[in-house]
Motif scaffolding. Structure first.
Motif, PDB file in Angstrom:
ATOM      1  N   GLU A   1       0.839  -1.199   0.000  1.00 33.80           N
ATOM      2  CA  GLU A   1       0.000   0.000   0.000  1.00 33.80           C
ATOM      3  C   GLU A   1       0.874   1.249   0.000  1.00 33.80           C
ATOM      4  OE1 GLU A   1      -3.315   0.128   2.595  1.00 33.80           O
ATOM      5  OE2 GLU A   1      -3.844  -1.986   2.300  1.00 33.80           O
TER       6      GLU A   1
ATOM      7  N   ALA B   1      -3.226   0.906  -3.319  1.00 34.54           N
ATOM      8  CA  ALA B   1      -2.519  -0.370  -3.214  1.00 34.54           C
ATOM      9  C   ALA B   1      -2.093  -0.819  -4.605  1.00 34.54           C
ATOM     10  CB  ALA B   1      -3.392  -1.436  -2.569  1.00 34.54           C
TER      11      ALA B   1
ATOM     12  N   PRO C   1      -6.684  -0.791  -1.234  1.00 34.70           N
ATOM     13  CA  PRO C   1      -6.194  -0.274   0.048  1.00 34.70           C
ATOM     14  C   PRO C   1      -7.103  -0.727   1.193  1.00 34.70           C
ATOM     15  CG  PRO C   1      -7.250   1.471  -1.222  1.00 34.70           C
ATOM     16  CD  PRO C   1      -7.142   0.290  -2.135  1.00 34.70           C
TER      17      PRO C   1
END
Length: 887
Positions: free
Chosen positions: A156, A218, A300
């Motif tokens: 991330e 991410a 994420p």
């Protein structure tokens, strides 16, 4: 008079993003409303740089397209050239962006408007541009197993500001597919492809600006074995030939509106977990368990606490190179033509076309149930017949998660050559699912631009040509291969040597083959030996030793010449000259003072139809005659290449060598009456086409070739070496009618025999499927091999009558040769200058020929009645009397 230039093309790229050339050459086509000619051009170059400073880092300033330096310059050149002209400015820097436009000046004093701009962007050009390192799972299983479970890797990151540009530079040990914020990056597959990994690992550049967002993000990747560590080679093959790890190497560079640049690179902070892919390999297929998926893993906020830290591996960044050709993509979807029930009760999808790719399925069923798809090219006795696949399992399986709204799946890291797919475990009505499009074959190959077409009045010949096209599509999965289905699929050099002219007419292979030739040189031994296939399967050569072989090693001389002839690319000549020269020098040393290459292992006229199934090299033509003929032809081509480069000393040396080998060949293999010591079609085809037979004996040799063809009932009597040459040899010898008889013969062996048997691709053997309906018992029996389809080049040049008369089709020879009862034929080709076309028809005893030439070219029309007509750009029609002999 007005002229309009196209937007410039950058090198051979269709998508010039992340290119590796620092001085990319430019090309354009021109449309005009009359006979306009270019006298000069202006190139307008607007440049901006972007990205991180050399050495990388997590942030920093530096020039940027988001408010950095932008400059425009115009360069004026007096030249009629419009193909691969020199770069007009300073070399590109890493990450640099530019746009280029062209404006033309005519011989008539007119000036065109500016073309549309072409945008381009450099990749990472220096080793110091890379901060990323390869990362992957630390828990690699038994490195001697081919059943190791691949991994996922992720990380991330936070975007703090407005991103105006984001680029992902990515590659892998193995194969990869990247995701950002739950969305797939790019549409390529089997990336980064197969190269000489130790010296050359390709990376791809992706514009991911639309995928990143302010705040939490991410990035992650799926990994698969591919060519890097998966099984390669026949007789069981080998594993871990380039390494035993699966590792992702990527650099995400974010350029902010305020000029900041931030880099998110693969490093020790990434995390890894087992993939829902249980096993995957090129030969054996892919097994996937949807119950093991990690929902949201590339988004994420995903909880990766149970994931493990990655292992950090090594890669010399100096080996990372940008691609010269397009990646592998899905180019077509094919629905089942029928759903069959076999005598044993199995259910088989017939896609109606032998193709290369994978089956995508949409399915609803209980969790834990498994659907398996087993593929093959043919049926025998109504059942899926897999013996020709040898040790390739060629099967995929999907275990359902049990989602009530259904599931969709397609393998990621494998490909199959198939027409049929046997389906077991389908939870429902397979016939209805197939009809609804729930099982679809997705066709994959290098996403080359189609550039050539041919048709004529004979439907069987048209199907033959279509089969050639399909075989080419299936055998350019990143590299030019021999077959796409069994436990082989390697880059045999002889196959593309003979097929190169056909390939370069049908598709734009300029970038792909230029890049592959670079790997040919990387694999070339210090003594000049060219391997039988490239990339070489390394380290364990006991079953395929690297040793010189005629026709296969000669790819080093023939293919660069083909690319120069078809694309006008002197750059590939310069790049490959030393490789070509070293190959000929190697053969010269082997031949010795008598200039006869008559010792050592040779494949000869491989797969002559007279050769027994267990001895495909057992041809009618002396293999050393073949070797010496190719020695002479390659020496001649090195002289031609040297002439292009204006290397006078080398030109003269290799011209003299070619002459000496020609004379030695004639003394050893040509008899005083024009016959040859090997009284076989391939021997005469070689002697005639390579101009090795003394002038006073050529007519006799040509007559004898015609006699041999007729004595064989117009059936094929040539293998991989003779087949691309025999039709032209007959044509040149005044045996055009015999050449047509050879083309149109339908009995086995012949080009049309497979067509009459329902073939949809070109076969490896003339009788891969025997007349009794059984599959040839030979261990090498592929139903998708393009080598014997090299006859398509004769269809283009002779039947239709379209051929280059100067490099890159700057001058075109239109020479239609009607025959065989054909009443019309046509061909068109997108040359570097634009579309070239010819169409002829027989109309009330006359031959009517229509031609078209693009601006920048000239042509000559050579008619069967002996009349030649000079042509300029534009459309033309000519009518001439056609003698009965011609038809």
């Amino acid at each position: 008079m007005t002229a309009t230039p196209s937007a410039p093309r950058v090198e051979h790229h269709r998508e010039p993003l992340g290119i590796g050339e620092i001085r990319p050459r430019l090309s354009w086509t021109v449309t005009a409303n009359g006979p306009w000619r270019q006298a000069g051009y202006d190139l307008e170059l607007t440049r901006a740089t972007t990205g991180v400073p050399a050495g990388g880092g997590s942030s920093g300033g530096g020039p940027s397209g988001a408010g950095g330096r932008v400059r425009t310059e115009v360069v004026t050149v007096s030249s009629s050239d419009q193909v691969l002209v020199p770069w007009p400015g300073e070399p590109l820097a890493s990450r640099e962006r530019a746009t280029v436009r062209v404006r033309l000046h005519g011989e008539d004093g007119t000036t065109s408007g500016w073309s549309e701009p072409a945008a381009l962007e450099a990749g990472l050009l220096e080793p110091g541009d890379w901060t990323a390192v390869p990362v992957g799972a630390a828990w690699d299983e038994d490195p001697d197993s081919d059943d190791r479970r691949p991994s996922l890797v992720r990380r991330e990151f936070t975007v703090a500001g407005t991103v105006v540009a984001a680029r992902l530079y990515a590659t892998a040990h193995g194969l990869y597919e990247a995701e950002i914020n739950g969305r797939r990056v790019g549409d390529d597959t089997m990336s980064p492809g197969w190269t000489v990994y130790g010296q050359h690992l390709r990376y791809y550049t992706y514009d991911v600006t639309e995928l990143v967002r302010p705040g939490a993000n991410a990035v992650g990747a799926w990994l698969g074995d591919g060519w890097y560590r998966g099984r390669l080679g026949w007789n069981g093959g080998f594993r871990n030939l380039y390494g035993s790890d699966l590792s992702f190497l990527a650099q995400l560079e974010l350029t902010y509106a305020d000029g900041r640049v931030e880099t998110v690179a693969t490093d020790g902070s990434w995390r890894a977990a087992p993939s829902p892919i249980l096993r995957t390999g090129n030969y054996d297929g892919e097994d996937y368990d949807a119950r093991a998926e990690h929902a949201g893993w590339s988004e994420p906020g995903f909880d990766d606490a149970v994931w493990t830290p990655v292992a950090v591996r090594e890669r010399d960044p100096a080996t990372l190179r940008a691609p010269t050709g397009p990646p592998v993509r899905c180019t077509e979807e094919v629905r089942p033509a029928a759903v069959l029930t076999t005598p044993s009760g199995g259910r088989v999808l017939d896609f109606g076309q032998n193709l290369v790719g994978r089956v995508r399925l949409r399915v609803t069923g209980p969790a834990g149930s498994t659907v398996t798809l087993r593929t093959a090219e043919v049926l025998q006795d109504g059942e899926l017949y897999t013996r020709p696949l040898r040790d390739a399992r060629s099967a995929d399986s999907y275990t359902l998660a049990g989602r009530p709204d259904g599931e969709e799946w397609e393998p990621r890291f494998t490909f199959h050559g198939f027409r049929y797919a046997e389906v077991t475990g389908w939870p429902g009505d397979l016939d209805a699912a197939a009809a609804a499009g729930d099982l679809v074959a997705r066709v994959y190959h290098s996403d080359l631009e189609r550039t050539g077409w041919f048709e004529c009045s004979d439907p069987l010949v048209n199907r033959l040509h279509e089969n050639v096209v399909w075989s080419m599509r299936g055998n350019v999965v990143d590299i030019p291969t021999d077959c796409p289905q069994r436990d082989e699929r390697v880059g045999w050099t002889g196959d593309i040597q003979v097929f190169g002219p056909t390939a370069s007419f049908l598709y734009d292979v300029s970038g792909l083959l230029a890049g592959w030739l670079g790997d040919v040189e990387r694999e070339q031994l210090p003594d000049g030996t060219v391997p039988w296939y490239v990339p070489v399967i390394p380290s364990k050569q006991r079953w395929t030793p690297i040793r010189p072989g005629a026709a296969w090693g000669d790819v080093a001389t023939f293919l660069p010449w083909t690319l120069y002839e078809r694309y006008g690319d002197a750059g590939v000549v310069a790049d490959q000259f030393e490789s070509a020269r070293r190959w000929v020098d190697c053969v010269d040393d082997l031949a010795g003072p008598d200039h006869l290459w008559n010792e050592g292992f040779q494949l000869g006229d491989w797969l002559d139809p007279a050769a027994p199934p267990d001895d495909p090299a057992g041809a009618r033509t002396d293999r050393y005659l073949v070797a010496t003929a190719y020695f002479a032809a390659s020496a001649r081509r090195v002289a031609w290449l040297a002439d292009v480069l204006e290397r006078v000393k080398e030109r003269d040396h290799y011209t003299a060598l070619a002459d000496a080998v020609r004379d030695a060949f004639a003394a050893a293999y040509v008899l005083p009456d024009g016959r040859m010591t090997s009284d076989a079609q391939t021997a005469y085809a070689l002697g005639l086409r390579f101009e090795l037979i003394p002038d006073e004996l050529r007519a006799a040799a040509g007559r004898r070739l015609g006699e041999l063809v007729r004595a064989d009932g117009n059936r094929i009597a040539t293998g991989f070496v003779g087949t691309p040459l025999v039709s032209d040899a007959l044509t040149d010898a005044g045996e055009l009618a015999t050449a047509y008889d050879l083309l149109l013969e339908r009995e086995c062996p012949s080009w049309l025999y497979p067509v009459t048997q329902g073939a949809t691709t070109v076969w490896e053997r003339w009788d891969s499927l025997m007349p009794d309906g059984t599959v040839n018992p030979g261990t090498m029996t592929s139903f998708n091999h393009y080598a014997l389809g090299a006859v398509a080049d004769w269809l283009h040049r002779v039947v239709a009558g379209l051929a280059p008369a100067a490099p890159g089709y700057r001058r075109v020879r239109f020479r239609p040769r009607p025959g065989g009862g054909l009443t019309w034929a046509r061909a068109r080709h997108r040359s570097p200058y634009g579309e070239v076309s010819i169409e002829w028809r027989i109309d009330d005893g006359a031959l009517v020929v229509e031609t078209e030439l693009p601006v920048g070219t000239t042509g000559v029309l050579e008619l069967p009645d002996g009349i030649s007509v000079e042509l300029v750009a534009g459309r033309h029609e000519h009518r001439s009397v056609l003698s009965e002999v011609a038809v």
